[in-house]
Design a protein around this motif. Structure first.
Motif, mmCIF file in Angstrom:
data_model
loop_
_atom_site.group_PDB
_atom_site.id
_atom_site.type_symbol
_atom_site.label_atom_id
_atom_site.label_comp_id
_atom_site.label_asym_id
_atom_site.label_seq_id
_atom_site.Cartn_x
_atom_site.Cartn_y
_atom_site.Cartn_z
ATOM 1 N N SER A 128 93.949 47.899 54.379
ATOM 2 C CA SER A 128 95.373 47.920 54.707
ATOM 3 C C SER A 128 95.651 48.503 56.087
ATOM 4 O O SER A 128 96.711 48.262 56.663
ATOM 5 N N ASP A 129 94.727 49.291 56.628
ATOM 6 C CA ASP A 129 94.948 49.903 57.933
ATOM 7 C C ASP A 129 94.514 49.012 59.091
ATOM 8 O O ASP A 129 94.480 49.441 60.241
ATOM 9 N N GLY A 130 94.183 47.753 58.799
ATOM 10 C CA GLY A 130 93.801 46.820 59.851
ATOM 11 C C GLY A 130 92.305 46.766 60.108
ATOM 12 O O GLY A 130 91.843 45.905 60.855
ATOM 13 N N ARG A 131 91.561 47.668 59.490
ATOM 14 C CA ARG A 131 90.110 47.650 59.650
ATOM 15 C C ARG A 131 89.467 46.785 58.560
ATOM 16 O O ARG A 131 90.130 46.363 57.621
ATOM 17 N N TYR A 132 88.180 46.538 58.733
ATOM 18 C CA TYR A 132 87.425 45.791 57.732
ATOM 19 C C TYR A 132 86.304 46.665 57.197
ATOM 20 O O TYR A 132 85.668 47.410 57.941
ATOM 21 N N ALA A 133 86.067 46.557 55.902
ATOM 22 C CA ALA A 133 84.915 47.223 55.288
ATOM 23 C C ALA A 133 83.801 46.195 55.176
ATOM 24 O O ALA A 133 83.964 45.173 54.516
ATOM 25 N N GLU A 134 82.698 46.471 55.837
ATOM 26 C CA GLU A 134 81.543 45.594 55.781
ATOM 27 C C GLU A 134 80.459 46.295 54.959
ATOM 28 O O GLU A 134 80.010 47.392 55.316
ATOM 29 N N PHE A 135 80.067 45.670 53.868
ATOM 30 C CA PHE A 135 79.026 46.226 53.007
ATOM 31 C C PHE A 135 77.704 45.551 53.344
ATOM 32 O O PHE A 135 77.562 44.333 53.176
ATOM 33 N N PHE A 136 76.764 46.335 53.856
ATOM 34 C CA PHE A 136 75.468 45.812 54.264
ATOM 35 C C PHE A 136 74.355 46.351 53.371
ATOM 36 O O PHE A 136 74.286 47.553 53.109
ATOM 37 N N ASN A 137 73.484 45.458 52.915
ATOM 38 C CA ASN A 137 72.223 45.866 52.326
ATOM 39 C C ASN A 137 71.242 46.076 53.472
ATOM 40 O O ASN A 137 71.039 45.178 54.293
ATOM 41 N N VAL A 138 70.672 47.268 53.556
ATOM 42 C CA VAL A 138 69.723 47.591 54.621
ATOM 43 C C VAL A 138 68.372 47.876 53.969
ATOM 44 O O VAL A 138 68.272 48.742 53.091
ATOM 45 N N THR A 139 67.351 47.148 54.367
ATOM 46 C CA THR A 139 66.019 47.323 53.793
ATOM 47 C C THR A 139 65.012 47.649 54.883
ATOM 48 O O THR A 139 65.143 47.203 56.019
ATOM 49 N N GLY A 140 64.021 48.431 54.502
ATOM 50 C CA GLY A 140 62.943 48.751 55.429
ATOM 51 C C GLY A 140 63.206 49.951 56.309
ATOM 52 O O GLY A 140 62.516 50.154 57.308
ATOM 53 N N ALA A 141 64.204 50.776 55.965
ATOM 54 C CA ALA A 141 64.523 51.957 56.783
ATOM 55 C C ALA A 141 65.048 53.078 55.904
ATOM 56 O O ALA A 141 65.642 52.837 54.852
ATOM 57 N N ASP A 142 64.852 54.300 56.339
ATOM 58 C CA ASP A 142 65.377 55.460 55.635
ATOM 59 C C ASP A 142 66.900 55.489 55.799
ATOM 60 O O ASP A 142 67.408 55.351 56.912
ATOM 61 N N PRO A 143 67.666 55.629 54.720
ATOM 62 C CA PRO A 143 69.138 55.648 54.817
ATOM 63 C C PRO A 143 69.675 56.674 55.811
ATOM 64 O O PRO A 143 70.670 56.416 56.494
ATOM 65 N N ASP A 144 69.040 57.840 55.905
ATOM 66 C CA ASP A 144 69.503 58.855 56.861
ATOM 67 C C ASP A 144 69.418 58.345 58.292
ATOM 68 O O ASP A 144 70.278 58.662 59.130
ATOM 69 N N ARG A 145 68.392 57.583 58.580
ATOM 70 C CA ARG A 145 68.232 57.029 59.932
ATOM 71 C C ARG A 145 69.361 56.055 60.255
ATOM 72 O O ARG A 145 69.887 56.041 61.361
ATOM 73 N N ILE A 146 69.736 55.255 59.276
ATOM 74 C CA ILE A 146 70.808 54.275 59.487
ATOM 75 C C ILE A 146 72.141 54.979 59.706
ATOM 76 O O ILE A 146 72.925 54.601 60.582
ATOM 77 N N GLU A 147 72.427 56.009 58.918
ATOM 78 C CA GLU A 147 73.673 56.755 59.086
ATOM 79 C C GLU A 147 73.741 57.396 60.468
ATOM 80 O O GLU A 147 74.793 57.393 61.119
ATOM 81 N N ALA A 148 72.627 57.936 60.939
ATOM 82 C CA ALA A 148 72.590 58.567 62.263
ATOM 83 C C ALA A 148 72.842 57.539 63.360
ATOM 84 O O ALA A 148 73.583 57.802 64.319
ATOM 85 N N LEU A 149 72.265 56.352 63.227
ATOM 86 C CA LEU A 149 72.467 55.303 64.234
ATOM 87 C C LEU A 149 73.920 54.825 64.230
ATOM 88 O O LEU A 149 74.489 54.543 65.286
ATOM 89 N N ALA A 150 74.518 54.710 63.055
ATOM 90 C CA ALA A 150 75.894 54.217 62.954
ATOM 91 C C ALA A 150 76.882 55.170 63.595
ATOM 92 O O ALA A 150 77.873 54.743 64.207
ATOM 93 N N LEU B 84 72.609 50.461 50.209
ATOM 94 C CA LEU B 84 73.832 49.698 50.437
ATOM 95 C C LEU B 84 74.798 50.598 51.185
ATOM 96 O O LEU B 84 75.101 51.703 50.731
ATOM 97 N N PHE B 85 75.278 50.134 52.344
ATOM 98 C CA PHE B 85 76.167 50.923 53.197
ATOM 99 C C PHE B 85 77.515 50.231 53.341
ATOM 100 O O PHE B 85 77.597 49.002 53.386
ATOM 101 N N GLU B 86 78.555 51.055 53.433
ATOM 102 C CA GLU B 86 79.881 50.562 53.785
ATOM 103 C C GLU B 86 80.168 50.992 55.219
ATOM 104 O O GLU B 86 80.157 52.173 55.546
ATOM 105 N N PHE B 87 80.417 50.005 56.085
ATOM 106 C CA PHE B 87 80.774 50.269 57.468
ATOM 107 C C PHE B 87 82.238 49.891 57.657
ATOM 108 O O PHE B 87 82.612 48.732 57.462
ATOM 109 N N LEU B 88 83.067 50.862 58.026
ATOM 110 C CA LEU B 88 84.467 50.582 58.347
ATOM 111 C C LEU B 88 84.562 50.351 59.841
ATOM 112 O O LEU B 88 84.280 51.252 60.641
#
Length: 238
Positions: free
Chosen positions: A54-76, A95-99
C-alpha cells in the motif's frame, strides 16, 4: 541481440495472434542487487512472488540457495532503498522478503503491465521472463522498458496461448521441502526409485522397508504422511 522489437506478423496489441507474449530480458552482471549478490556470494536468487504494498513499494520474495542467509542480509543492507527480512531458513539457503522502492526491473515491468514470471540471478547472470496479457500493448511495453533500462537486453520472445499459473516451480519445490521431514523425503525417494509407484509395481512396501532397514509399519507411516503432504500442498495452492 537486438534491442528493438520485431513488429511483423503482429496484431495491433503486439501479441501476434492474440495470445500471451512471453519475453525474456537479460542483465549486465552488476546491474541490480539480486544479480550482483548472486555473483558476490556465488549463489542463486529465484523470485517466488511479487506483491505490491500500500505504500507504493513492492515485496519481492526470493528463494536464495547456495549461500549463508546472514551473508545475503548483509549484502542487501548495502543497497539503499531495500529492506530485507529472512522469512524461512532452508538446508542450503532461505526465503527472503525484499521491500524495494526503486531501481527494480521486475517492479517496473509490473507497473508497465507485464507479469514477471521468472526472475533469476545466478553467478552474476540475471534474467527476467515476463508475460504480457493479450489485451495489453506488448510492443509499447517492451520498447518502454528497454528505453528506461539500458542494462537490459531483449533475449527472446514467443507467443503462448495462455498465462502461466501464478505458483512458480521454485515456490512449489520449497513448500514441499518445508512440509516433508528428512525421513519422509528419504522414504518417498527410495520408494519412487525402487519402482513402488510404477504400474504394475516393481516392488512392495515390505521390500522398500527392508532396503531402508525399517519395519513395514514404519514404512507405511512415513509414506502416507509424505503422500498427504504432497496432496495437501497441491490442493491448498489450487
Amino acid at each position: 541481440m537486438a534491442r528493438a522489437t520485431d513488429t511483423s506478423n503482429r496484431s495491433p496489441n503486439g501479441t501476434g495472434n492474440g495470445g500471451v507474449l512471453e519475453v525474456e530480458f537479460r542483465f549486465e552482471p552488476s546491474a541490480y542487487p539480486f544479480v550482483r549478490a548472486s555473483a558476490v556470494a556465488d549463489c542463486t536468487f529465484e523470485l517466488a512472488e511479487l506483491v505490491p504494498r500500500s505504500d507504493g513499494r513492492y515485496a519481492e520474495f526470493f528463494n536464495v540457495t547456495g549461500a549463508d542467509p546472514d551473508r545475503i542480509e548483509a549484502l542487501a543492507t548495502e543497497h539503499e532503498g531495500t529492506d530485507v527480512t529472512l522469512v524461512e531458513t532452508y538446508r542450503d539457503g532461505g526465503l527472503f522478503e525484499f521491500l524495494v522502492s526503486d531501481d527494480c526491473p521486475a517492479r517496473r515491468l509490473a507497473e508497465l503491465g507485464a507479469l514477471p514470471r521468472r526472475v533469476r540471478g545466478a553467478g552474476g547472470r540475471g534474467s527476467i521472463v515476463a508475460e504480457i496479457p493479450a489485451d495489453a500493448d506488448a510492443a509499447a511495453i517492451v520498447e518502454t522498458f528497454l528505453a528506461e533500462t539500458p542494462e537490459a537486453t531483449l533475449a527472446s520472445k514467443r507467443t503462448k496461448p495462455s498465462m502461466t499459473p501464478l505458483l512458480s516451480e521454485a515456490t512449489l519445490h520449497r513448500r514441499l521441502e518445508a512440509r516433508l521431514t528428512d525421513r519422509q523425503r528419504e522414504v518417498l525417494q527410495t520408494a519412487f526409485e525402487a519402482g513402488y509407484y510404477d504400474w504394475p509395481r516393481e516392488c512392495t512396501g515390505t521390500e522398500v522397508a527392508a532396503e531402508l532397514d525399517i519395519s513395514s509399519a514404519t514404512f507405511s507411516e512415513h509414506i502416507h504422511a509424505a503422500e498427504r503432504a504432497l496432496i495437501a500442498t497441491l490442493f491448498e495452492e489450487r
